[in-house]
Write a protein that holds these residues in place. Sequence first.
Motif, short mmCIF file in Angstrom:
data_model
loop_
_atom_site.label_atom_id
_atom_site.label_comp_id
_atom_site.label_asym_id
_atom_site.label_seq_id
_atom_site.Cartn_x
_atom_site.Cartn_y
_atom_site.Cartn_z
N GLY A 469 0.82 -1.20 0.00
CA GLY A 469 0.00 0.00 0.00
C GLY A 469 0.86 1.26 0.00
O GLY A 469 2.10 1.19 0.05
N ARG A 470 0.20 2.39 -0.04
CA ARG A 470 0.91 3.67 -0.10
C ARG A 470 1.88 3.83 1.08
O ARG A 470 3.00 4.28 0.91
N ALA A 471 1.42 3.43 2.27
CA ALA A 471 2.28 3.59 3.45
C ALA A 471 3.57 2.76 3.30
O ALA A 471 4.64 3.16 3.77
N ASP A 472 3.45 1.59 2.66
CA ASP A 472 4.65 0.76 2.45
C ASP A 472 5.63 1.46 1.51
O ASP A 472 6.85 1.37 1.68
N ILE A 473 5.08 2.16 0.52
CA ILE A 473 5.94 2.88 -0.42
C ILE A 473 6.62 4.03 0.30
O ILE A 473 7.84 4.25 0.18
N GLU A 474 5.86 4.77 1.11
CA GLU A 474 6.44 5.92 1.83
C GLU A 474 7.56 5.45 2.77
O GLU A 474 8.63 6.04 2.82
N ARG A 475 7.29 4.38 3.51
CA ARG A 475 8.32 3.87 4.43
C ARG A 475 9.56 3.40 3.67
O ARG A 475 10.69 3.60 4.11
N SER A 476 9.33 2.79 2.52
CA SER A 476 10.46 2.26 1.74
C SER A 476 11.27 3.40 1.14
O SER A 476 12.51 3.35 1.14
N VAL A 477 10.58 4.42 0.64
CA VAL A 477 11.29 5.58 0.07
C VAL A 477 12.16 6.22 1.16
O VAL A 477 13.33 6.55 0.94
N ALA A 478 11.59 6.36 2.35
CA ALA A 478 12.35 6.96 3.45
C ALA A 478 13.59 6.12 3.76
O ALA A 478 14.70 6.66 3.95
N ALA A 479 13.43 4.82 3.80
CA ALA A 479 14.56 3.94 4.14
C ALA A 479 15.63 3.97 3.06
O ALA A 479 16.83 4.07 3.35
N ILE A 480 15.20 3.91 1.80
CA ILE A 480 16.17 3.92 0.70
C ILE A 480 16.89 5.28 0.70
O ILE A 480 18.12 5.35 0.53
N GLY A 481 16.12 6.34 0.90
CA GLY A 481 16.71 7.68 0.94
C GLY A 481 17.74 7.81 2.06
O GLY A 481 18.82 8.38 1.87
N ARG A 482 17.41 7.25 3.21
CA ARG A 482 18.32 7.27 4.36
C ARG A 482 19.63 6.54 4.03
O ARG A 482 20.72 7.04 4.26
N CYS A 483 19.50 5.36 3.48
CA CYS A 483 20.69 4.57 3.14
C CYS A 483 21.52 5.28 2.08
O CYS A 483 22.76 5.25 2.12
N ALA A 484 20.83 5.92 1.12
CA ALA A 484 21.56 6.64 0.08
C ALA A 484 22.29 7.84 0.67
O ALA A 484 23.46 8.09 0.34
#
Length: 500
Positions: A469-484
């Motif tokens: 769902g949308r919340a999964d995408i938002e959490r994933s974007v945040a995590a990928i952004g953090r790692c980047a």
Amino acid sequence: MRGGELERQGAASTWSGWVDAVSEELRALLHAVADRVADYRSGLGDRPVRAEQSGAALLAAFDLPLPDGPLAPAQVIAELAAAAEPGLVHSAGPRFFGFVVGGTVPAALAADWLTSGWDQNAVLAAASPAAAAVEEVVRRWLLDLLLLPAHCSLGLVTGGQLANLTCLAAARHAVLDRVGWDVERDGLVGAPALRVCVGADRHASILRALRLLGIGTAAIATVPTDGQGRIRPAELAAVLAGMTGPVIVCAQAGEVNSGAVDPLGEIADLTHAVGGWLHLDGAFGLWAAASPSYRGLLAGHERADSWATDAHKWLNVPFDCGFALTAHPAAHRAAMSTTADYLPAGTDSGRDAVDWNPEMSRRARGFAVWAALRSLGRAGVADLVDRCCTWARLLAAELAALPGVEVCAEVTLNQVLLRFPVAGDPAASDARTRAVIDAVQRDGTCWLGGTTWRGRVTARVSIVNAETGRADIERSVAAIGRCAAQSHHPVCMPMHTDAY
Ligand SMILES: *Cc1c(COP(=O)(O)O)cnc(C)c1O
């Protein structure tokens, strides 16, 4: 155990009493497993999306002594779960974006359990009239949903690999039959030379299918593709112009990295102009045909001669299940059918799977597919496809807006390719991308894999789960952004690569 248990139960035990005890034990065992699975599934969205253990630790956990005698099933199941769970990747959950791994819709999961409980052999209608009948209805529903001609044949196989193999066996039969060669009888030794055109970005399973069929990879003419991985029709025309004799063309709907779809209408025209067989590998991409919003990408797909696709990817049926479909039932059957004196064929169910599959005894996969299609309905399948594509687009757009993140292919379906570049330094970009993939996997918010795209290390996201769902995408974007961001400063790179 049974003998021993009988003795322990004493002389009063009767045979029927023993059967009752077994069936009560089985009931308790199945209830316990149902609870265990329900607990697992309901907690999936909160777990880190990674295995906690791998390799030696898991080997040690499973490597209990092979017992000299029986153990109680409940104990065995408790041991199995304890050994396995630390090594599960939780890929059934909503933020697993690795490979192309579908989730499971509830009706299909439950139907899959029934299938195990019923333990039918789907080899022949005589062995399971219900398994034969459900497969026939699945065939009709699939052709309707995927906009394919109603006369097409179906084999329910383990997945895309076996679907490609089965379809290409039918293709091999047909193109050689057209030049008067009976490949089932005479094999390939001395046969007219058979050529196979494949795009440069074909899936590895096509090559293995050609190997297993004795056609061999030397028979392949590789057709150049464009920047997204699509066959260039002009290049295919040039390759075909230089060929004589039987030809198979393998096109693709859903390149495994970029999700790109070949220009199928043009490829169908070119293939049929030379009397060739067009095979379409649409392991996940063929499902776009079920969506009014995305089917335009596949225009002309119905003119192929065969189609391979999966149920365990985008349809969210449990592993393992795929479909080999052909527009030439006689060729399909000629390539696959087999018989023996003890196998009674041709009952009133109208369908013996042994005529369409490379297996004999096999799981009754049709039940779970029927349940998935019946529970989702036409609109549900379209919505599943649309939502995954929407999430892919959203994830790509949000990540592209971050510094030091690059989306490196068009997002046409459900796949996103990412790089984490270091300006002007391709080698450092590769190292940084590798480091970010690794960091995301360790972080555990979501899981994405790596690949090589156009010669460079690339992160790969595939969204094929109905629960995402949308919340999964938002959490994933945040995590990928953090790692980047943590691996952003080029000066830090050597330290980071060492650390990983
Ligand atoms: C996944 C995939 C396959 C192989 O399918 P399996 O179900 O893994 O056997 C073949 N072709 C493409 C394009 C795929 O994405």
